[in-house]
Design a protein around this motif. Structure first.
Motif, PDB file in Angstrom:
ATOM      1  N   SER A 107       0.835  -1.208   0.000  1.00 61.15           N
ATOM      2  CA  SER A 107       0.000   0.000   0.000  1.00 61.15           C
ATOM      3  C   SER A 107       0.868   1.255   0.000  1.00 61.15           C
ATOM      4  N   LEU A 108       1.944   1.220   0.787  1.00 59.59           N
ATOM      5  CA  LEU A 108       2.850   2.370   0.833  1.00 59.59           C
ATOM      6  C   LEU A 108       3.555   2.544  -0.510  1.00 59.59           C
ATOM      7  N   ASP A 109       3.998   1.399  -1.078  1.00 56.66           N
ATOM      8  CA  ASP A 109       4.650   1.454  -2.404  1.00 56.66           C
ATOM      9  C   ASP A 109       3.720   2.112  -3.411  1.00 56.66           C
ATOM     10  N   ALA A 110       2.452   1.691  -3.381  1.00 60.33           N
ATOM     11  CA  ALA A 110       1.485   2.211  -4.359  1.00 60.33           C
ATOM     12  C   ALA A 110       1.282   3.709  -4.182  1.00 60.33           C
ATOM     13  N   ALA A 111       1.463   4.177  -2.948  1.00 59.36           N
ATOM     14  CA  ALA A 111       1.279   5.600  -2.671  1.00 59.36           C
ATOM     15  C   ALA A 111       2.590   6.381  -2.831  1.00 59.36           C
ATOM     16  N   VAL A 128       5.296   5.966  -1.072  1.00 58.27           N
ATOM     17  CA  VAL A 128       5.942   6.216   0.217  1.00 58.27           C
ATOM     18  C   VAL A 128       6.996   5.135   0.456  1.00 58.27           C
ATOM     19  N   ALA A 129       8.254   5.551   0.585  1.00 61.44           N
ATOM     20  CA  ALA A 129       9.327   4.581   0.807  1.00 61.44           C
ATOM     21  C   ALA A 129       9.253   4.050   2.234  1.00 61.44           C
ATOM     22  N   SER A 130       9.585   2.763   2.418  1.00 60.37           N
ATOM     23  CA  SER A 130       9.564   2.185   3.761  1.00 60.37           C
ATOM     24  C   SER A 130      10.673   1.145   3.888  1.00 60.37           C
ATOM     25  N   ARG A 131      11.011   0.888   5.126  1.00 64.06           N
ATOM     26  CA  ARG A 131      11.977  -0.165   5.430  1.00 64.06           C
ATOM     27  C   ARG A 131      11.171  -1.376   5.887  1.00 64.06           C
ATOM     28  N   PHE A 132      11.570  -2.577   5.459  1.00 64.56           N
ATOM     29  CA  PHE A 132      10.833  -3.802   5.783  1.00 64.56           C
ATOM     30  C   PHE A 132      11.778  -4.772   6.473  1.00 64.56           C
ATOM     31  N   ILE A 133      11.426  -5.157   7.693  1.00 67.17           N
ATOM     32  CA  ILE A 133      12.282  -6.074   8.466  1.00 67.17           C
ATOM     33  C   ILE A 133      11.461  -7.310   8.815  1.00 67.17           C
ATOM     34  N   LEU A 134      11.984  -8.473   8.473  1.00 65.06           N
ATOM     35  CA  LEU A 134      11.309  -9.719   8.826  1.00 65.06           C
ATOM     36  C   LEU A 134      12.181 -10.522   9.784  1.00 65.06           C
ATOM     37  N   GLY A 135      11.590 -10.964  10.876  1.00 69.01           N
ATOM     38  CA  GLY A 135      12.300 -11.838  11.799  1.00 69.01           C
ATOM     39  C   GLY A 135      11.674 -13.219  11.805  1.00 69.01           C
ATOM     40  N   ALA A 136      12.526 -14.254  11.900  1.00 69.78           N
ATOM     41  CA  ALA A 136      12.029 -15.637  11.960  1.00 69.78           C
ATOM     42  C   ALA A 136      13.016 -16.464  12.772  1.00 69.78           C
ATOM     43  N   ARG A 137      12.550 -17.634  13.241  1.00 75.01           N
ATOM     44  CA  ARG A 137      13.451 -18.484  14.034  1.00 75.01           C
ATOM     45  C   ARG A 137      14.595 -19.002  13.176  1.00 75.01           C
ATOM     46  N   ARG A 186      10.357  -6.711  -3.120  1.00 76.52           N
ATOM     47  CA  ARG A 186      11.587  -6.401  -3.850  1.00 76.52           C
ATOM     48  C   ARG A 186      11.915  -4.937  -3.569  1.00 76.52           C
ATOM     49  N   GLY A 187      13.107  -4.584  -3.895  1.00 72.97           N
ATOM     50  CA  GLY A 187      13.487  -3.182  -3.738  1.00 72.97           C
ATOM     51  C   GLY A 187      14.332  -2.981  -2.507  1.00 72.97           C
ATOM     52  N   ALA A 188      14.618  -1.713  -2.277  1.00 74.76           N
ATOM     53  CA  ALA A 188      15.561  -1.365  -1.225  1.00 74.76           C
ATOM     54  C   ALA A 188      14.924  -1.491   0.144  1.00 74.76           C
ATOM     55  N   GLY A 189      15.770  -1.602   1.151  1.00 74.66           N
ATOM     56  CA  GLY A 189      15.304  -1.526   2.528  1.00 74.66           C
ATOM     57  C   GLY A 189      14.611  -2.769   3.011  1.00 74.66           C
ATOM     58  N   VAL A 190      14.995  -3.940   2.485  1.00 76.38           N
ATOM     59  CA  VAL A 190      14.396  -5.194   2.966  1.00 76.38           C
ATOM     60  C   VAL A 190      15.465  -5.989   3.703  1.00 76.38           C
ATOM     61  N   GLU A 191      15.174  -6.379   4.916  1.00 74.50           N
ATOM     62  CA  GLU A 191      16.173  -7.021   5.760  1.00 74.50           C
ATOM     63  C   GLU A 191      15.551  -8.234   6.457  1.00 74.50           C
ATOM     64  N   VAL A 192      16.286  -9.342   6.489  1.00 76.02           N
ATOM     65  CA  VAL A 192      15.812 -10.553   7.178  1.00 76.02           C
ATOM     66  C   VAL A 192      16.742 -10.854   8.337  1.00 76.02           C
ATOM     67  N   ARG A 193      16.153 -11.210   9.465  1.00 75.14           N
ATOM     68  CA  ARG A 193      16.940 -11.641  10.623  1.00 75.14           C
ATOM     69  C   ARG A 193      16.436 -13.008  11.059  1.00 75.14           C
ATOM     70  N   THR A 194      17.346 -13.915  11.343  1.00 71.56           N
ATOM     71  CA  THR A 194      16.935 -15.213  11.893  1.00 71.56           C
ATOM     72  C   THR A 194      17.662 -15.444  13.209  1.00 71.56           C
ATOM     73  N   ASP A 195      16.960 -16.136  14.116  1.00 71.76           N
ATOM     74  CA  ASP A 195      17.534 -16.393  15.446  1.00 71.76           C
ATOM     75  C   ASP A 195      18.834 -17.189  15.339  1.00 71.76           C
ATOM     76  N   ASP A 196      18.875 -18.118  14.352  1.00 72.14           N
ATOM     77  CA  ASP A 196      20.059 -18.992  14.237  1.00 72.14           C
ATOM     78  C   ASP A 196      21.023 -18.536  13.148  1.00 72.14           C
TER      79      ASP A 196
END
Lengths: 321, 255
Positions: free
Chosen positions: B126-130, B132-141, B153-163
């Motif tokens: 929704s932000l992309d369509a408007a 508006v740039a945003s940062r996207f962070i996903l956390g998973a085990r 896709r695009g800039a500002g996408v980050e993944v973090r995993t516990d392991d």
């Protein structure tokens, strides 16, 4: 009435139009049909206005109203169980003043009958809720919640003792001439005793049953699944308990019995009506299917046409024992 | 808000135990906003009894389609995961309050933990369509629980995993804590309670606004039953279904 040969259309003749009378009398009140929605499952009605024709309902039994606003019990308040669910809502409601100010006008504008469910921690609370709603113009009827299993004082403490049921019923009876229903708890040894106490103290009807006390434990975490540990069981799992209660009550009192507990379909409601109920309430089923109560109503009417039963009150005479 | 009978268009596995369901969402049903949800009846009858709430993960108005990301957890979600395209679905929605757009001049940071990914993906789109740039962070085990094919896709996408099996080792909240303290961040999040609580602490300390999509057991989904109570720090409760599911995360009592 209804199932004997005399009322059947002769073979070969066009079936004569048959329009069953769906109305039900509860003391001074006439309901357009026997199907209502149970307290606690339907808010104050408007929450469901976008999803079904509210005015087609026989009655809306509101979420309980207490004198003071109540935030309710700690979370989690819900747990699903086989063919049922446990709740420990704790009579969360905005309180009497906010009810009269914010909810009553919309209820008044509706064609359905409004039955306000009244709860309290003490005798005076029940009386005050009814008196102040009466002073504000009143509603169609009151249902005394003397059977909520989820509050520490009042509620079920009233509902399990026939003497206390009599006290609260008498006190509220003095406060209103409108139809007065007492909602009975199944958490007793013999539900006929509380039913007789309500009848003798001036109730126009009893509704049965409220939820049955239950508990579920999460084996992984070893914790009770409800924050309050125990809650009230509702849903289809409860139905046989409710049908038996209504059967026994209806043979112990002369006032109408409103049956509830696990009704999701017209057949479920007809079980209650055949067992002795004069009207029914649909509760938990609304959560799964918001239009469940109206489908129950349609099905009862279709069954009455098919079996040429003239009045709802005739159904209970058709049980073959 | 409508109740509709519609159908499953496709289903695909997107991570271990995670499925994306694509379903017909007719325009007459109303356009869902990011953060809003629907309830779905897994099958008729008494078991499972209740409808299950799922957040919208996307909506395509032109195609009359919407998606959900579900995780197999219990009997209802297991039944859903076995549905085949063409299966009939009994849906009620759009329900609840979604995310409000960030104020001008703030930098939106979108944080998803585990199954909370659906509504956060929808917000990103929704932000992309408007514009508006945003940062996207996903956390998973662990890497197996990351729906990589769904990640924006695009800039500002980050993944973090516990392991550390994918992206940087650590939690999504660690990634948020690493942002410059003086940035004008607006936090948007959906995920497990420990993550939501950690974000609350960061938001409180840095004075960042924090829109939090909560998850609770629900019975009615429309504000009537008071079952989905979310405790608030100041006392009392909000209803996840009608006051939320997007609440002011700084007011919620997370622990």
């Amino acid at each position: 009435m209804g199932l004997n040969d005399a009322t059947r259309a002769p073979v070969g003749a066009a079936p004569e139009p048959f329009a069953p009378d769906l109305s039900v009398r509860i003391g001074p009140l006439t309901l357009a049909n026997p199907v209502g929605v149970a307290s606690g499952t339907f808010g104050y009605g408007e929450e469901y206005a976008a999803l079904l024709d509210l005015d087609a309902l026989g009655a809306v039994y509101t979420k309980a109203v207490t004198v003071e606003p109540r935030a309710g019990n700690p979370a989690p308040r819900l747990a699903e169980t086989p063919c049922g669910m446990l709740n420990s809502i704790g009579l969360a409601n905005p309180g009497l003043v906010a009810f009269i100010r914010d909810k009553l006008p919309a209820l008044r504008a509706r064609r359905f009958r409004t039955v306000v469910n009244v709860a309290g921690a003490a005798l005076d609370d029940y009386v005050r809720v009814v008196e102040e709603i009466e002073a504000a113009g009143g509603v169609d009827a009151y249902e005394l919640n003397v059977s909520c299993p989820n509050v520490k004082s009042g509620g079920m403490a009233f509902g399990t003792d026939p003497a206390l049921v009599a006290l609260v019923t008498e006190a509220v009876r003095r406060a209103t001439k409108r139809a007065l229903v007492v909602k009975l708890s199944p958490n007793v040894t013999d539900i006929r005793e509380t039913a007789r106490a309500a009848e003798a103290s001036g109730a126009d009807a009893v509704s049965a049953i409220n939820t049955l006390v239950g508990m579920a434990v999460d084996v992984k975490t070893r914790r009770p699944r409800l924050a309050m540990k125990t809650g009230g069981l509702s849903g289809p799992a409860l139905r046989p308990v409710g049908v038996a209660a209504v059967y026994r009550i209806s043979r112990a009192v002369k006032i109408p019995v409103i049956g509830l507990g696990g009704i999701a379909t017209a057949d479920d409601a007809l079980e209650y009506l055949l067992a002795g109920a004069d009207a029914v309430q649909v509760g938990t089923a609304t959560f799964a299917d918001p239009g469940a109560a109206l489908r129950v109503l349609e099905g009862i009417e279709a069954w009455m046409r098919q079996n040429r039963v003239a009045r709802v009150a005739d159904i209970k005479g058709l049980l073959i024992e | 808000m409508v109740r509709i009978d519609t159908e499953l268009l496709s289903k695909r596995r997107v991570a271990e135990g995670y499925f994306e369901l694509r379903l017909r969402w007719p325009s007459g049903a109303g356009a869902p906003a990011a953060g809003q949800f629907l309830t779905l009846r897994a099958r008729g009858g008494g078991d499972p009894l209740l409808r299950r709430p799922f957040a919208f993960a996307s909506h395509d108005a032109a195609e009359d389609e919407a998606t959900l990301v579900i995780q197999e957890r219990g009997s209802a979600t297991r039944a859903l995961a076995t549905l085949e395209p063409g299966a009939k679905l009994d849906l009620l929605g759009p329900l609840g309050r979604g995310f409000a757009f960030p104020e001008r001049g703030t930098e939106p940071v979108l944080v998803a933990g585990g199954i909370g990914v659906g509504p956060v993906l929808f917000l990103r789109a929704s932000l992309d369509a408007a514009g508006v740039a945003s940062r996207f962070i996903l956390g998973a085990r662990t890497a197996a629980l990351v729906p990589e094919s769904l990640l924006p896709r695009g800039a500002g996408v980050e993944v973090r995993t516990d392991d550390g099996s994918l992206g940087t080792r650590g939690t999504a909240a660690d990634a948020v804590a690493a942002l410059p303290r003086d940035a004008r961040v607006a936090l948007f999040a959906c995920g497990p309670k420990p993550m939501m609580a950690a974000l609350d602490r960061i938001a409180a300390e840095r004075g960042w606004p924090y829109q939090a999509a909560v998850e609770e057991w629900m019975a009615c989904g429309v504000g009537a039953c008071m079952g989905c109570a979310v405790p608030l720090k100041g006392g009392g409760y909000s209803r996840a279904c009608a006051d939320g599911p997007v609440l002011d995360g700084r007011l919620v009592k997370w622990d």
